[in-house]
Design a protein around this motif. Structure first.
Motif, PDB file in Angstrom:
ATOM      1  N   HIS A 113       0.850  -1.184   0.000  1.00  0.00           N
ATOM      2  CA  HIS A 113       0.000   0.000   0.000  1.00  0.00           C
ATOM      3  C   HIS A 113       0.885   1.233   0.000  1.00  0.00           C
ATOM      4  CE1 HIS A 113      -3.731  -2.170   0.831  1.00  0.00           C
ATOM      5  NE2 HIS A 113      -3.068  -2.894   1.709  1.00  0.00           N
ATOM      6  N   CYS A 148      -3.883   6.341  -0.338  1.00  0.00           N
ATOM      7  CA  CYS A 148      -3.059   5.209  -0.729  1.00  0.00           C
ATOM      8  C   CYS A 148      -2.651   5.463  -2.174  1.00  0.00           C
ATOM      9  CB  CYS A 148      -3.875   3.918  -0.612  1.00  0.00           C
ATOM     10  SG  CYS A 148      -2.974   2.461  -1.168  1.00  0.00           S
ATOM     11  N   GLU A 150      -0.491   3.436  -3.914  1.00  0.00           N
ATOM     12  CA  GLU A 150      -0.017   2.226  -4.589  1.00  0.00           C
ATOM     13  C   GLU A 150      -1.279   1.413  -4.880  1.00  0.00           C
ATOM     14  OE1 GLU A 150       3.132   1.214  -5.261  1.00  0.00           O
ATOM     15  OE2 GLU A 150       4.179   2.839  -4.230  1.00  0.00           O
ATOM     16  N   TYR A 151      -1.539   1.165  -6.142  1.00  0.00           N
ATOM     17  CA  TYR A 151      -2.779   0.462  -6.466  1.00  0.00           C
ATOM     18  C   TYR A 151      -2.798  -0.909  -5.789  1.00  0.00           C
ATOM     19  CZ  TYR A 151      -6.716  -1.531  -8.770  1.00  0.00           C
ATOM     20  OH  TYR A 151      -7.926  -2.120  -8.984  1.00  0.00           O
ATOM     21  N   CYS A 152      -3.808  -1.131  -4.917  1.00  0.00           N
ATOM     22  CA  CYS A 152      -3.797  -2.331  -4.088  1.00  0.00           C
ATOM     23  C   CYS A 152      -4.996  -3.232  -4.352  1.00  0.00           C
ATOM     24  CB  CYS A 152      -3.743  -1.930  -2.621  1.00  0.00           C
ATOM     25  SG  CYS A 152      -5.022  -0.768  -2.149  1.00  0.00           S
ATOM     26  N   HIS A 156      -9.178   0.180  -3.725  1.00  0.00           N
ATOM     27  CA  HIS A 156      -8.049   1.095  -3.529  1.00  0.00           C
ATOM     28  C   HIS A 156      -8.490   2.526  -3.204  1.00  0.00           C
ATOM     29  CE1 HIS A 156      -4.273   3.089  -4.317  1.00  0.00           C
ATOM     30  NE2 HIS A 156      -4.758   3.696  -5.363  1.00  0.00           N
ATOM     31  N   MET A 159      -9.379   3.762   0.421  1.00  0.00           N
ATOM     32  CA  MET A 159      -8.365   3.899   1.472  1.00  0.00           C
ATOM     33  C   MET A 159      -8.028   5.373   1.653  1.00  0.00           C
ATOM     34  SD  MET A 159      -5.739   0.771   0.984  1.00  0.00           S
ATOM     35  CE  MET A 159      -4.970   1.061   2.569  1.00  0.00           C
TER      36      MET A 159
HETATM   37 CU   LIG Z   1      -4.261   1.336  -2.502  1.00  0.00          CU
END
Ligand SMILES: [Cu+2]
Length: 167
Positions: A113, A148, A150-152, A156, A159
């Protein structure tokens, strides 16, 4: 195609340097386990509660000295856990007075993340198995959105949180 002798020498030199530097980076990252400074401490991602900072009762903000705060956060898909307020609801906002020094400590239970407090210098990658730390002086008054970056996964965009710096 005709290449001049010196041109050839420089081409070979340039390509050899590139290969050499890639090998050094690869060696440092994969054999030596070199990571950015903020990720020095490791943690078991299956059992983050074993670490004092990430016990459910220790999540969120805590004042450790005059004007000094520590914020402990556990990230997971798709939430930042800042602990609970006195009524038992999930905290989504961190409030600090202007000029305070805040150490953000964050880890993740699942995937990579991001943790960025938009409009400030706080911007970390959060990797499973590592604790990311960043200390920042919150100089400006305002509401700063935590995102966030960072693509999670599918949630996503859900977040988020807020850091509120008051006068
Ligand atoms: Cu994310």
């Amino acid at each position: 195609m005709h290449l001049h002798k010196y041109e050839k020498i420089w081409l070979v030199f340039g390509m050899a340097s590139l290969v050499l530097f890639l090998l050094i980076i690869g060696f440092a990252a994969f054999w030596k386990g070199t990571h950015p400074q903020s990720h020095m401490e490791t943690i078991d991602p299956q059992n983050v509660e074993a670490h004092d900072a990430f016990k459910p009762e220790n999540l969120g903000i805590r004042e450790v000295a005059d004007g000094k705060y520590i914020v402990n956060i556990v990230a997971s898909a798709f939430n930042y856990d800042f602990g609970k307020d006195t009524e038992g609801n999930a905290n989504k906002t961190i409030r600090v007075p202007k000029g305070s020094t805040v150490l953000y400590q964050i880890t993740t239970k699942d995937v990579v993340h991001g943790f960025q407090v938009a409009g400030t210098n706080v911007n970390m990658m959060v990797e499973p198995g590592h604790i990311s730390r960043y200390e920042a002086v919150m100089k400006n008054v305002g509401e700063f959105t935590i995102v966030c970056n960072e693509y999670c996964g599918i949630g996503h965009h859900q977040m988020y949180g807020t850091v509120e710096v008051y006068e």
